[in-house]
Write a protein that holds these residues in place. Structure first.
Motif, PDB file in Angstrom:
ATOM      1  N   UNK A 114       0.811  -1.214   0.000  1.00  0.00           N
ATOM      2  CA  UNK A 114       0.000   0.000   0.000  1.00  0.00           C
ATOM      3  C   UNK A 114       0.846   1.266   0.000  1.00  0.00           C
ATOM      4  N   UNK A 115       2.057   1.208   0.527  1.00  0.00           N
ATOM      5  CA  UNK A 115       2.922   2.384   0.537  1.00  0.00           C
ATOM      6  C   UNK A 115       3.290   2.799  -0.867  1.00  0.00           C
ATOM      7  N   UNK A 116       3.621   1.857  -1.717  1.00  0.00           N
ATOM      8  CA  UNK A 116       4.038   2.155  -3.081  1.00  0.00           C
ATOM      9  C   UNK A 116       2.858   2.327  -4.029  1.00  0.00           C
ATOM     10  N   UNK A 117       1.751   1.635  -3.789  1.00  0.00           N
ATOM     11  CA  UNK A 117       0.669   1.582  -4.763  1.00  0.00           C
ATOM     12  C   UNK A 117      -0.496   2.523  -4.456  1.00  0.00           C
ATOM     13  N   UNK A 118      -0.459   3.251  -3.362  1.00  0.00           N
ATOM     14  CA  UNK A 118      -1.565   4.135  -2.960  1.00  0.00           C
ATOM     15  C   UNK A 118      -2.877   3.366  -2.818  1.00  0.00           C
ATOM     16  N   UNK A 119      -2.812   2.176  -2.259  1.00  0.00           N
ATOM     17  CA  UNK A 119      -3.991   1.336  -2.102  1.00  0.00           C
ATOM     18  C   UNK A 119      -4.283   1.161  -0.613  1.00  0.00           C
ATOM     19  N   UNK A 120      -5.533   1.484  -0.218  1.00  0.00           N
ATOM     20  CA  UNK A 120      -5.956   1.277   1.161  1.00  0.00           C
ATOM     21  C   UNK A 120      -6.445  -0.143   1.381  1.00  0.00           C
ATOM     22  N   UNK A 121      -7.040  -0.719   0.335  1.00  0.00           N
ATOM     23  CA  UNK A 121      -7.577  -2.065   0.451  1.00  0.00           C
ATOM     24  C   UNK A 121      -8.265  -2.481  -0.831  1.00  0.00           C
ATOM     25  N   UNK A 122      -8.754  -3.706  -0.822  1.00  0.00           N
ATOM     26  CA  UNK A 122      -9.492  -4.248  -1.953  1.00  0.00           C
ATOM     27  C   UNK A 122     -10.914  -4.508  -1.480  1.00  0.00           C
ATOM     28  N   UNK A 123     -11.878  -3.937  -2.197  1.00  0.00           N
ATOM     29  CA  UNK A 123     -13.286  -4.085  -1.852  1.00  0.00           C
ATOM     30  C   UNK A 123     -13.884  -5.200  -2.711  1.00  0.00           C
ATOM     31  N   UNK A 124     -14.539  -6.140  -2.034  1.00  0.00           N
ATOM     32  CA  UNK A 124     -15.219  -7.231  -2.745  1.00  0.00           C
ATOM     33  C   UNK A 124     -16.713  -6.898  -2.757  1.00  0.00           C
ATOM     34  N   UNK A 125     -17.270  -6.758  -3.988  1.00  0.00           N
ATOM     35  CA  UNK A 125     -18.679  -6.415  -4.105  1.00  0.00           C
ATOM     36  C   UNK A 125     -19.399  -7.427  -4.986  1.00  0.00           C
ATOM     37  N   UNK A 126     -20.712  -7.334  -5.014  1.00  0.00           N
ATOM     38  CA  UNK A 126     -21.504  -8.186  -5.896  1.00  0.00           C
ATOM     39  C   UNK A 126     -21.602  -9.604  -5.410  1.00  0.00           C
ATOM     40  N   UNK A 127     -22.080  -9.786  -4.194  1.00  0.00           N
ATOM     41  CA  UNK A 127     -22.202 -11.146  -3.649  1.00  0.00           C
ATOM     42  C   UNK A 127     -23.036 -12.005  -4.576  1.00  0.00           C
ATOM     43  N   UNK A 128     -22.538 -13.193  -4.820  1.00  0.00           N
ATOM     44  CA  UNK A 128     -23.228 -14.126  -5.687  1.00  0.00           C
ATOM     45  C   UNK A 128     -23.571 -15.373  -4.878  1.00  0.00           C
ATOM     46  N   UNK A 129     -24.846 -15.705  -4.816  1.00  0.00           N
ATOM     47  CA  UNK A 129     -25.301 -16.845  -4.017  1.00  0.00           C
ATOM     48  C   UNK A 129     -24.810 -18.181  -4.582  1.00  0.00           C
ATOM     49  N   UNK A 130     -24.445 -18.185  -5.874  1.00  0.00           N
ATOM     50  CA  UNK A 130     -23.998 -19.430  -6.510  1.00  0.00           C
ATOM     51  C   UNK A 130     -22.519 -19.707  -6.254  1.00  0.00           C
ATOM     52  N   UNK A 131     -21.870 -18.878  -5.457  1.00  0.00           N
ATOM     53  CA  UNK A 131     -20.468 -19.116  -5.134  1.00  0.00           C
ATOM     54  C   UNK A 131     -19.491 -18.528  -6.134  1.00  0.00           C
ATOM     55  N   UNK A 132     -19.996 -17.713  -7.053  1.00  0.00           N
ATOM     56  CA  UNK A 132     -19.103 -17.058  -8.014  1.00  0.00           C
ATOM     57  C   UNK A 132     -18.241 -16.028  -7.289  1.00  0.00           C
ATOM     58  N   UNK A 133     -17.072 -15.738  -7.877  1.00  0.00           N
ATOM     59  CA  UNK A 133     -16.182 -14.741  -7.284  1.00  0.00           C
ATOM     60  C   UNK A 133     -16.833 -13.371  -7.309  1.00  0.00           C
ATOM     61  N   UNK A 134     -16.540 -12.569  -6.292  1.00  0.00           N
ATOM     62  CA  UNK A 134     -17.058 -11.217  -6.232  1.00  0.00           C
ATOM     63  C   UNK A 134     -16.201 -10.314  -7.101  1.00  0.00           C
ATOM     64  N   UNK A 135     -16.803  -9.213  -7.569  1.00  0.00           N
ATOM     65  CA  UNK A 135     -16.046  -8.203  -8.298  1.00  0.00           C
ATOM     66  C   UNK A 135     -15.107  -7.505  -7.324  1.00  0.00           C
ATOM     67  N   UNK A 136     -13.953  -7.080  -7.828  1.00  0.00           N
ATOM     68  CA  UNK A 136     -12.973  -6.411  -6.990  1.00  0.00           C
ATOM     69  C   UNK A 136     -12.863  -4.934  -7.381  1.00  0.00           C
ATOM     70  N   UNK A 137     -12.823  -4.086  -6.371  1.00  0.00           N
ATOM     71  CA  UNK A 137     -12.656  -2.649  -6.554  1.00  0.00           C
ATOM     72  C   UNK A 137     -11.459  -2.235  -5.715  1.00  0.00           C
ATOM     73  N   UNK A 138     -10.513  -1.534  -6.327  1.00  0.00           N
ATOM     74  CA  UNK A 138      -9.309  -1.089  -5.612  1.00  0.00           C
ATOM     75  C   UNK A 138      -9.627   0.220  -4.896  1.00  0.00           C
ATOM     76  N   UNK A 139      -9.493   0.196  -3.576  1.00  0.00           N
ATOM     77  CA  UNK A 139      -9.785   1.363  -2.744  1.00  0.00           C
ATOM     78  C   UNK A 139      -8.525   2.209  -2.669  1.00  0.00           C
ATOM     79  N   UNK A 140      -8.518   3.322  -3.386  1.00  0.00           N
ATOM     80  CA  UNK A 140      -7.321   4.166  -3.470  1.00  0.00           C
ATOM     81  C   UNK A 140      -7.205   5.092  -2.270  1.00  0.00           C
TER      82      UNK A 140
END
Length: 169
Positions: A114-140
């Motif tokens: 995070x120091x080099x990339x200006x990233x606070x975290x990774x947000x996982x959105x779009x819960x899928x009941x079928x077990x599919x992976x969630x979409x990822x959003x980079x929290x700057x």
């Protein structure tokens, strides 16, 4: 369980987010006047309702590719508290929405990345009941970018009051 409010935007086909309390408003792209001899991350200045606003090119700051169709871009104008009292906007390819994210859907980044990339975290959105992976959003970490580029202290990471208000022009 805490809920975090963020503004979701896009650069180069990738989804990013910034803290909602940093955004004053979102405006359509308008002509930008270049500033001579300025660093490449300074796109220039605009006259926004009578106020001169400095425009930063977030693509350059984050080392991302430029969009081929700049007239579809948006400007996220930041609150003055985030910029040391200056009027500053950042260019993004598009603004999607305001998200309310439960804290458990955010993966915190370790300091080495995070120091080099200006990233606070990774947000996982779009819960899928079928077990599919969630979409990822980079929290700057816009506050960190501004503190390194403009010399603004980190006064907005813990606001006393989060109104959550953004206006779209």
């Amino acid at each position: 369980m805490a809920i975090i409010d963020v503004v979701e935007y896009e650069i180069g086909g990738t989804r990013y987010a910034l803290d909602i309390h940093l955004a004053r408003e979102i405006v359509e792209m308008m002509p930008i006047t270049p500033v001579p001899r300025s660093p490449n991350y300074i796109a220039g200045i605009i006259n926004l309702r009578g106020e001169i606003t400095n425009i930063l090119n977030l693509n350059c700051l984050m080392g991302l590719p430029m969009q081929e169709n700049p007239e579809n871009q948006k400007i996220i104008v930041l609150v003055a508290e985030a910029t040391g009292g200056s009027n500053v906007g950042i260019i993004v390819d598009n603004v999607h929405s305001v998200l309310q994210v439960p804290e458990e859907n955010i993966e915190q980044m370790d300091n080495s990345i995070s120091t080099e990339a200006y990233v606070k975290g990774i947000i996982k959105i779009g819960e899928d009941k079928a077990g599919e992976e969630k979409s990822l959003v980079i929290w700057t970490d816009i506050s960190k970018i501004l503190s390194e580029i403009v010399g603004v202290s980190d006064v907005v990471n813990n606001p006393e009051e989060d109104t959550g208000n953004i206006t779209a022009a």
